[in-house]
Enzyme design. Sequence first.
Site, PDB file in Angstrom:
ATOM      1  N   HIS A   1       0.836  -1.204   0.000  1.00  0.00           N
ATOM      2  CA  HIS A   1       0.000   0.000   0.000  1.00  0.00           C
ATOM      3  C   HIS A   1       0.869   1.252   0.000  1.00  0.00           C
ATOM      4  O   HIS A   1       2.097   1.189   0.072  1.00  0.00           O
ATOM      5  CB  HIS A   1      -0.969  -0.002   1.184  1.00  0.00           C
ATOM      6  CG  HIS A   1      -0.334  -0.034   2.545  1.00  0.00           C
ATOM      7  ND1 HIS A   1       0.213   1.077   3.153  1.00  0.00           N
ATOM      8  CD2 HIS A   1      -0.158  -1.049   3.429  1.00  0.00           C
ATOM      9  CE1 HIS A   1       0.669   0.769   4.348  1.00  0.00           C
ATOM     10  NE2 HIS A   1       0.474  -0.528   4.540  1.00  0.00           N
TER      11      HIS A   1
ATOM     12  N   CYS B   1       3.680  -4.650   6.559  1.00  0.00           N
ATOM     13  CA  CYS B   1       3.241  -4.396   5.192  1.00  0.00           C
ATOM     14  C   CYS B   1       4.381  -3.819   4.349  1.00  0.00           C
ATOM     15  O   CYS B   1       5.407  -3.386   4.871  1.00  0.00           O
ATOM     16  CB  CYS B   1       2.059  -3.430   5.182  1.00  0.00           C
ATOM     17  SG  CYS B   1       0.515  -4.173   5.762  1.00  0.00           S
TER      18      CYS B   1
END
Length: 311
Positions: free
Chosen positions: A193, A209
């Site tokens: 992301h 992440c």
Amino acid sequence: MSSKLIIMTLFIFLLLLVFFFDLCIAKSFCNCTDDRTIYLTYPYLTGHDIEVLQERLKIIGFYDGIINGRYDLATYLAVIKLQSKGDLKVNGVVDHKTWDLLGYYDDSIKTTYKKDKPDGELFIRVYLNKRQLILYEDGKVYKVYPVTVGKAAEKSPVGEWFIKNKYERAGTGGVLGTRWMGLSVSWGVYGIHGTNKPWQIGTASSKGCIRLHNRHIEELFQWVRVGTRVEIIGPKPPKILKNLLKVGEIGEEIVLLQEKLRQKGFYNNYLDGVYGSLTELAVKELETQYGFKVDGIGDINVLIILGINSK
């Protein structure tokens, strides 16, 4: 009820649905959580996020104090100065708009698009040590992106995954940035992301992440489809597995089992950390070859053959 009123009611309902869905995603998709609102109070607020704030303010020339992790008067005045220069409400309150301004204040954060659209089969590989995400087209390097990866206490998941969902986020997107692409990790929620802290790109600072500059994730997002394969390569800490592994279990232990089975030629699928039917079949083939009881359970005999330490 008139048709116009019905349409308006449905429209408002859909807006609320989208809002609450996005809010839910921001809180539950990955361990990333929205930044807390920081403000001047006494006793002073403290924490690592304030250290990050002070470091960034110092780099862009608004703060010359010490990095102490306290939202004290000197830090407050630095934020006031930033907000006045950035055309924000000047109140010394550090919310998502102030974090976004911290990220995009200077030209060094700007990135450019590669305008050509890849037409071949795409594959993503992330190298944790290099802090790089590489996009491959038909097996050849197409583009390389710098990334933020998981910090030491919250490592990014090493293994072989695929993109299981993707969605756009409004505006600058806060902590998740403007785009999200979820990974098929079995033991947690991880994704690729954007970020509202682009100055951390190239470091190990995330909660597991993979973060990209927003413009980079926007470019990647338009090319990558749900189902695209993603491989994350990095160091694997030594693990001692329990003596029995069986269908239905998930986790990093199963990734190790699958990797060893593949090395021995029994498994040829994703290292996805799921002890499913294909992993069970691979174990049964090993058991058959070595004359063990064929039950598909990763017992002590299987682990010994694979060279895995057990307890």
